[in-house]
Design an enzyme around this catalytic site. Sequence first.
Site, PDB file in Angstrom:
ATOM      1  N   ASP A 315       0.840  -1.193   0.000  1.00 48.82           N
ATOM      2  CA  ASP A 315       0.000   0.000   0.000  1.00 48.82           C
ATOM      3  C   ASP A 315       0.875   1.243   0.000  1.00 48.82           C
ATOM      4  O   ASP A 315       1.948   1.265   0.607  1.00 48.82           O
ATOM      5  CB  ASP A 315      -0.906   0.027   1.229  1.00 48.82           C
ATOM      6  CG  ASP A 315      -2.100  -0.902   1.074  1.00 48.82           C
ATOM      7  OD1 ASP A 315      -2.517  -1.109  -0.076  1.00 48.82           O
ATOM      8  OD2 ASP A 315      -2.599  -1.415   2.077  1.00 48.82           O
ATOM      9  N   GLU A 356      -2.427  18.286   7.505  1.00 46.12           N
ATOM     10  CA  GLU A 356      -2.197  19.158   6.353  1.00 46.12           C
ATOM     11  C   GLU A 356      -2.274  20.624   6.765  1.00 46.12           C
ATOM     12  O   GLU A 356      -1.422  21.447   6.377  1.00 46.12           O
ATOM     13  CB  GLU A 356      -3.231  18.867   5.254  1.00 46.12           C
ATOM     14  CG  GLU A 356      -3.085  17.506   4.605  1.00 46.12           C
ATOM     15  CD  GLU A 356      -3.851  16.429   5.362  1.00 46.12           C
ATOM     16  OE1 GLU A 356      -4.306  16.707   6.502  1.00 46.12           O
ATOM     17  OE2 GLU A 356      -3.986  15.311   4.829  1.00 46.12           O
ATOM     18  N   THR A 383     -16.108  20.359   5.170  1.00 47.40           N
ATOM     19  CA  THR A 383     -17.174  19.359   5.042  1.00 47.40           C
ATOM     20  C   THR A 383     -17.065  18.698   3.680  1.00 47.40           C
ATOM     21  O   THR A 383     -16.495  19.262   2.733  1.00 47.40           O
ATOM     22  CB  THR A 383     -18.579  19.992   5.171  1.00 47.40           C
ATOM     23  OG1 THR A 383     -18.810  20.856   4.054  1.00 47.40           O
ATOM     24  CG2 THR A 383     -18.714  20.759   6.469  1.00 47.40           C
ATOM     25  N   GLN A 385     -19.395  18.240   1.690  1.00 50.35           N
ATOM     26  CA  GLN A 385     -20.252  18.929   0.725  1.00 50.35           C
ATOM     27  C   GLN A 385     -19.559  20.153   0.123  1.00 50.35           C
ATOM     28  O   GLN A 385     -19.555  20.356  -1.093  1.00 50.35           O
ATOM     29  CB  GLN A 385     -21.567  19.362   1.383  1.00 50.35           C
ATOM     30  CG  GLN A 385     -22.512  18.219   1.716  1.00 50.35           C
ATOM     31  CD  GLN A 385     -22.031  17.397   2.914  1.00 50.35           C
ATOM     32  OE1 GLN A 385     -21.359  17.942   3.796  1.00 50.35           O
ATOM     33  NE2 GLN A 385     -22.344  16.117   2.918  1.00 50.35           N
ATOM     34  N   THR A 386     -18.949  20.981   0.993  1.00 47.34           N
ATOM     35  CA  THR A 386     -18.303  22.204   0.495  1.00 47.34           C
ATOM     36  C   THR A 386     -16.907  21.940  -0.035  1.00 47.34           C
ATOM     37  O   THR A 386     -16.419  22.654  -0.909  1.00 47.34           O
ATOM     38  CB  THR A 386     -18.225  23.252   1.608  1.00 47.34           C
ATOM     39  OG1 THR A 386     -17.378  22.756   2.666  1.00 47.34           O
ATOM     40  CG2 THR A 386     -19.607  23.550   2.177  1.00 47.34           C
ATOM     41  N   ARG A 387     -16.214  20.928   0.531  1.00 45.43           N
ATOM     42  CA  ARG A 387     -14.823  20.598   0.189  1.00 45.43           C
ATOM     43  C   ARG A 387     -13.901  21.800   0.384  1.00 45.43           C
ATOM     44  O   ARG A 387     -12.923  21.976  -0.328  1.00 45.43           O
ATOM     45  CB  ARG A 387     -14.730  20.094  -1.250  1.00 45.43           C
ATOM     46  CG  ARG A 387     -15.440  18.758  -1.467  1.00 45.43           C
ATOM     47  CD  ARG A 387     -15.151  18.189  -2.837  1.00 45.43           C
ATOM     48  NE  ARG A 387     -15.634  19.073  -3.890  1.00 45.43           N
ATOM     49  CZ  ARG A 387     -15.121  19.113  -5.113  1.00 45.43           C
ATOM     50  NH1 ARG A 387     -14.088  18.370  -5.431  1.00 45.43           N
ATOM     51  NH2 ARG A 387     -15.623  19.936  -6.020  1.00 45.43           N
ATOM     52  N   MET A 388     -14.252  22.635   1.373  1.00 50.00           N
ATOM     53  CA  MET A 388     -13.439  23.805   1.697  1.00 50.00           C
ATOM     54  C   MET A 388     -13.435  23.993   3.209  1.00 50.00           C
ATOM     55  O   MET A 388     -14.290  23.482   3.924  1.00 50.00           O
ATOM     56  CB  MET A 388     -14.023  25.079   1.061  1.00 50.00           C
ATOM     57  CG  MET A 388     -14.032  25.129  -0.436  1.00 50.00           C
ATOM     58  SD  MET A 388     -14.603  26.754  -1.015  1.00 50.00           S
ATOM     59  CE  MET A 388     -16.259  26.815  -0.316  1.00 50.00           C
ATOM     60  N   LYS A 401      -9.870  27.850   1.598  1.00 52.51           N
ATOM     61  CA  LYS A 401      -8.887  26.981   0.940  1.00 52.51           C
ATOM     62  C   LYS A 401      -9.552  25.617   0.754  1.00 52.51           C
ATOM     63  O   LYS A 401     -10.344  25.171   1.591  1.00 52.51           O
ATOM     64  CB  LYS A 401      -7.599  26.856   1.754  1.00 52.51           C
ATOM     65  CG  LYS A 401      -7.722  26.053   3.043  1.00 52.51           C
ATOM     66  CD  LYS A 401      -6.382  25.910   3.732  1.00 52.51           C
ATOM     67  CE  LYS A 401      -6.415  24.905   4.869  1.00 52.51           C
ATOM     68  NZ  LYS A 401      -7.365  25.245   5.936  1.00 52.51           N
ATOM     69  N   ASP A 541      -9.872  -6.566   2.584  1.00 55.87           N
ATOM     70  CA  ASP A 541      -8.563  -7.107   2.180  1.00 55.87           C
ATOM     71  C   ASP A 541      -8.501  -8.621   2.345  1.00 55.87           C
ATOM     72  O   ASP A 541      -7.560  -9.256   1.863  1.00 55.87           O
ATOM     73  CB  ASP A 541      -7.442  -6.486   3.036  1.00 55.87           C
ATOM     74  CG  ASP A 541      -7.197  -5.027   2.700  1.00 55.87           C
ATOM     75  OD1 ASP A 541      -7.358  -4.666   1.524  1.00 55.87           O
ATOM     76  OD2 ASP A 541      -6.871  -4.254   3.614  1.00 55.87           O
TER      77      ASP A 541
END
Length: 701
Positions: A315, A356, A383, A385-388, A401, A541
């Site tokens: 992996d 990050e 979130t 949904q917003t990805r920000m 960001k 797996d």
Amino acid sequence: MSMLTATVIPALPGALRKLDPRQMWHNPVMFVVEVGAALTTLLAVAEPFLGGPASSGGSPVPASFTAGIAVWLWLTVVFANLAESIAEGRGKAQADSLRQTRTSTTANVIASYDGESDAGGLRSETRPVSSAELTLGDHVVVTAGELIPGDGDIVWGIASVDESAITGESAPVVRESGGDRSAVTGGTRVLSDRIVVRITSKPGETFVDRMIALVEGASRQKTPNEIALNILLASLSVIFVVVVLTLNPIAGYSAASVSVPVLVALLVCLIPTTIGALLSAIGIAGMDRLVQHNVLAMSGRAVEAAGDVTTLLMDKTGTITYGNRQAAEFSALDGVAPRELIEAAASSSLADPTPEGKSIVVLAETKGFVTPDDVDGVIVPFTAQTRMSGLDLPDGCQIRKGAGSAVLAWVEESGKAASSTVAQLDEYIGRISNAGGTPLVVAVKAPSVGKQPGEARILGVVYLKDIVKEGIAERFAELRAMGIRTVMVTGDNPLTAKAIAAEAGVDDFLAEATPEQKLELIKREQEGGNLVAMTGDGTNDAPALAQADVGVAMNTGTSAAKEAGNMVDLDSDPTKLIDIVRIGKQLLITRGALTTFSIANDVAKYFAIIPAMFAGVFPGLAVLNIMQLHSPASAILSAIIFNAIIIVVLVPLALRGVKYRALSASRILGRNLLIYGLGGVVAPFIGIKLIDLVVTLIPGF
């Protein structure tokens, strides 16, 4: 002396118990030696009543000759058993500590568990029972301070668990219901909270029970290679028995009758006693080396298979890379001051708890950003949904960001972004993605003026890099030198996967991998004649782990994964797969090296035994007496003594293993033939000559 007290003396009773013929016949070579020792002992006892020892090949022998042969033959058998007993004894201490965790505990069994609505068993009646009475499928409640009564999966709750009794690691770990970290082991202790565990093992068949049996060697079965080698050694022994039985009648035609003790000595020196004595110890020691690395092999076959592996599936996350993406670079768009981008990115990450986000602040600090004591503003969490994520400042300014498309859509809520800005943004995102990184777009929106929304601007991109572990490329280069092909498996897109694969130095990669694709890849490799090893921790797996020749399940993983694999890594370190392959290869190399030494050893001993047997009748055989041994009797006894002592000398090497080197199979073979083949021929010449000098000091020799 301390080593003698700690390892040899405790193993001696076990070595003597193994003299039982019912156990010895499992090792054909040493069984032949034991029969020869018993026969020679009877002759030594009977000789005084039969007029003393018979001459050999026309040469007289001292009165103590037969007794000396008998003593050293018995020592040969004891030394062989001692090697195996020492190897088994190395797991005793760990087994004793594991038994302490297996003590009976009280389990609070839920009478009727009905899942999530049960709130962890709080609404159901429980009854206390002994952990030995638990059956498959029982649900038990375990609270802080209590021992987990048996192996199982957490079906409700989350808790901190002390697994030091199993792994030796003092730091507690978090186990929770659902996902791939739900498995718990009986005998470990819950340190916090409350969990409900579904028992997945029968009494006497728990993980700890299996560990005890394996580390003690009680359930160790011979591997296919061991069986094949045993058959070869047994066949050689039968052939040499026939040769020795026919030798005396043939020699009788020349009035050169050979005594039975000498024939027995010849037989023992002819058959490969060295590898016959050490073969079992080599296999046990190989499994013990895995245990020392906190890896539990369910069978010796798995260890051998690890040594024959030609393809490694690994992996990306946690194995090749650290898994936490780190900020590596700020790239401002044209017309934007780099300082503005840095401050905006850092400000929006001050309250970001992710690795990050923290790395963005750290990188900004290296660029001169001063981190404030408090976060001034309203935090906007990330979130799906917003990805920000971002920060709304008190003056109405907003910072965001996140994913490029999401941030661009947020900016265009205030007006269409300039085509040149979008083009440059796409260029930056493409460059970072092609390099295997993750682009994080940063934008700001000025405060609203009346009813007019504030101007929104894209400032630039933060380059998040999935850091490849130090030294991993060198380790892959070693594997390549050994003829092992490495394949990186990842859920990333092909562009990212290709970049990481190039940096890490793997031979191939599988991007956007699904469980079905992993299984298909393993089958494809096996159909091509390759042996495949892989690691895994999740229920998804399990099929691939079961299909792989070496399936290493993480101890933190699910019960399904641990049942499917043939090894369990107690430390749950995916990179350990490389060490497992090294240990497997070391086992095979050790067995091959000592087999080579043993056979070469026998060749040299012929030059001591054969001239001594017939020197009195065939003086021409003296030309073969290269060692210039004192007398036929001293030559024969010296060869038998050397035959026994060399086993003791090689025990540490058999237990420690031949030093592993990252070389191709042909180079390893050539090196072993030079060292152990040539060494096996030279060592007896030196050893037997030195022993002969000592034996000649004994009156009569």
